[in-house]
Design a protein around this motif. Structure first.
Motif, mmCIF file in Angstrom:
data_model
loop_
_atom_site.group_PDB
_atom_site.id
_atom_site.type_symbol
_atom_site.label_atom_id
_atom_site.label_comp_id
_atom_site.label_asym_id
_atom_site.label_seq_id
_atom_site.Cartn_x
_atom_site.Cartn_y
_atom_site.Cartn_z
ATOM 1 N N TYR A 118 -60.469 -19.366 90.162
ATOM 2 C CA TYR A 118 -59.762 -19.084 88.908
ATOM 3 C C TYR A 118 -58.283 -19.444 89.038
ATOM 4 C CZ TYR A 118 -56.663 -16.316 86.010
ATOM 5 O OH TYR A 118 -55.618 -15.932 85.218
ATOM 6 N N GLY A 119 -57.662 -19.054 90.158
ATOM 7 C CA GLY A 119 -56.241 -19.351 90.357
ATOM 8 C C GLY A 119 -55.954 -20.835 90.331
ATOM 9 N N TYR A 120 -56.850 -21.628 90.917
ATOM 10 C CA TYR A 120 -56.673 -23.088 90.925
ATOM 11 C C TYR A 120 -56.825 -23.663 89.520
ATOM 12 C CZ TYR A 120 -57.634 -28.027 91.684
ATOM 13 O OH TYR A 120 -57.609 -29.402 91.613
ATOM 14 N N LEU A 121 -57.873 -23.251 88.805
ATOM 15 C CA LEU A 121 -58.084 -23.756 87.446
ATOM 16 C C LEU A 121 -56.961 -23.327 86.518
ATOM 17 C CD1 LEU A 121 -61.937 -23.162 87.096
ATOM 18 C CD2 LEU A 121 -60.752 -25.325 87.558
ATOM 19 N N ASN A 122 -56.453 -22.115 86.708
ATOM 20 C CA ASN A 122 -55.336 -21.636 85.908
ATOM 21 C C ASN A 122 -54.080 -22.453 86.187
ATOM 22 O OD1 ASN A 122 -54.061 -19.868 84.045
ATOM 23 N ND2 ASN A 122 -53.253 -18.646 85.727
ATOM 24 N N LEU A 352 -43.483 -26.194 86.087
ATOM 25 C CA LEU A 352 -44.626 -27.051 85.790
ATOM 26 C C LEU A 352 -45.501 -27.221 87.022
ATOM 27 C CD1 LEU A 352 -46.037 -28.955 83.743
ATOM 28 C CD2 LEU A 352 -44.584 -30.800 84.612
ATOM 29 N N GLY A 353 -44.875 -27.419 88.168
ATOM 30 C CA GLY A 353 -45.600 -27.555 89.421
ATOM 31 C C GLY A 353 -45.627 -26.246 90.180
ATOM 32 N N ARG A 360 -52.428 -19.957 90.527
ATOM 33 C CA ARG A 360 -51.665 -19.148 89.573
ATOM 34 C C ARG A 360 -52.537 -17.950 89.206
ATOM 35 N NH1 ARG A 360 -46.152 -19.782 88.328
ATOM 36 N NH2 ARG A 360 -45.616 -21.995 88.328
ATOM 37 N N ILE A 361 -52.162 -16.792 89.698
ATOM 38 C CA ILE A 361 -52.899 -15.565 89.413
ATOM 39 C C ILE A 361 -51.927 -14.591 88.760
ATOM 40 C CG2 ILE A 361 -54.248 -13.657 90.390
ATOM 41 C CD1 ILE A 361 -54.959 -15.557 92.720
#
Length: 373
Positions: A118-122, A352-353, A360-361
């Motif tokens: 989830y953190g990666y996809l977010n 942005l990066g 991103r959690i």
């Protein structure tokens, strides 16, 4: 740096003890899991010490991403085991859950996998933040794309940068402003992949200030990259663009950077004869819409004092993951989002990066679209 090194090592010891107790395996397999965990963390120092610059590029990328991702995985394992231990103290969590329990180990593995997926996809999803600012200082609407903390390098490579430039061009902005940390650290991947060519595709003038990571990469090299990329560097300097005046501060990493008052005083078009204050300070003449780019959002009262219309900053990443976001919120007057002091508007971007692991959690990666009407 001592705390940054010592605390994770203590966390590794704490997590390793729990793993040893929980896994219903032989000592060889338990040792292997612990060695892999500790080794992944130690790979992070290869990036910090620039050992990755001597490796083949695919290996350098892998070492960087595994090493920097491990710090976030360790954080969540530490918090998870800490909660379980507290649960044991108050007799909510039975002891059998934490000793020789393969089902519990499997459950933790699945939980961590889902959380970080989830953190990666977010992180991959870039949030579009839109802001509209009314002002009598502009004769026609102007659309600006503002970004910070791109951190291009071993983990955010040219393919990713290409996608970001397409997003920027899709907005058809009049101007692009970048509030520092374009570069992550090493200049090697930027040079080998010729990343400056991607910035040349942006169909609008680009202005930027320096961030602390430009100094980590070597300031002269960073300045050369800005020139090659066609980026107008504002380093304690000012650019007049139509009805806008853009002030770019050097990063506070440089102890000799000018004060905001000094920058304004040195730029004659910003002050009128009536703007000298009894205190000796100078205030802008008020003829142009003033935008301040300052990478690190400290001392926000300075922009208000000198009548800046809008300040854009980054640096905080909003902590990247929860609960580090709580720490940044306690450090900075404003760690993320829109803010206002007096007649000055602020926006502190989460970036942005990202630095390190692409997770991103509880936070977001974003770009800001500002329309001044």
């Amino acid at each position: 740096m001592l705390a940054f090194t010592l605390l994770p090592l203590l966390a590794i010891a704490y997590i390793s003890w729990h793993i040893w107790c929980m896994l219903p395996l032989s000592w060889i397999w338990k040792s292997l899991v612990i060695v892999l965990l500790a080794g992944s963390f130690l790979l992070m120092f290869a990036g910090i010490w620039r050992s990755t610059d001597k490796m083949p590029m695919p290996l350098a990328v892998g070492v960087y991403e595994i090493g920097t991702s491990s710090i976030f995985i360790l954080l969540y394992l530490f918090m998870l085991f800490l909660v379980l231990d507290l649960g044991r103290l108050v007799h909510i969590v039975p002891r059998t859950l934490l000793y020789n329990n393969g089902w519990m180990a499997t459950g933790i593995t699945v939980f961590m996998t889902v959380l970080f997926l989830y953190g990666y996809l977010n992180y991959r999803h870039k949030h579009r933040e839109e802001i509209s600012i009314p002002s009598e200082k502009v004769t026609k609407p102007m659309k600006l794309v503002m970004i910070s903390d791109m951190h291009i390098g071993y983990h955010n490579r040219r393919e990713e940068l290409h996608r970001w430039v397409d997003m920027i061009n899709a907005e058809h902005p009049d101007l692009v402003l970048i509030a520092g940390d374009i570069i992550d650290g090493s200049m090697r991947p930027l040079k080998e992949e010729k990343m400056h060519e991607e910035f040349q595709r942006i169909k609008a003038p680009v202005y930027a200030c320096l961030g602390n990571h430009e100094y980590y990469s070597g300031e002269p090299d960073a300045q050369q990259f800005y020139r090659d990329a066609g980026i107008h560097l504002l380093q304690d300097s000012v650019a007049d663009v139509g009805d806008l005046c853009i002030i770019g501060r050097d990063d506070r990493t440089n102890p000799h950077r000018k004060s905001l008052g000094k920058i304004i005083k040195d730029h004659s078009s910003l002050i009128s004869h009536s703007s000298a204050q009894p205190s000796g300070r100078f205030a802008p003449s008020g003829q142009r819409f003033l935008i301040l780019l300052d990478h690190q959002p400290y001392h926000l009262e300075q922009a208000e004092r000198y009548h800046i219309d809008f300040q854009f900053s980054g640096h905080t990443h909003h902590g990247q993951v929860w609960p580090i976001s709580w720490i940044t919120e306690s450090i900075y007057e404003c760690a993320f989002g829109a803010y206002k002091k007096g007649h000055t508007d602020y926006y502190i971007s989460s970036g942005l990066g990202i630095w390190g692991g692409k997770f991103r959690i509880g936070t977001r990666s974003e770009y800001v679209v500002v329309t001044i009407r």
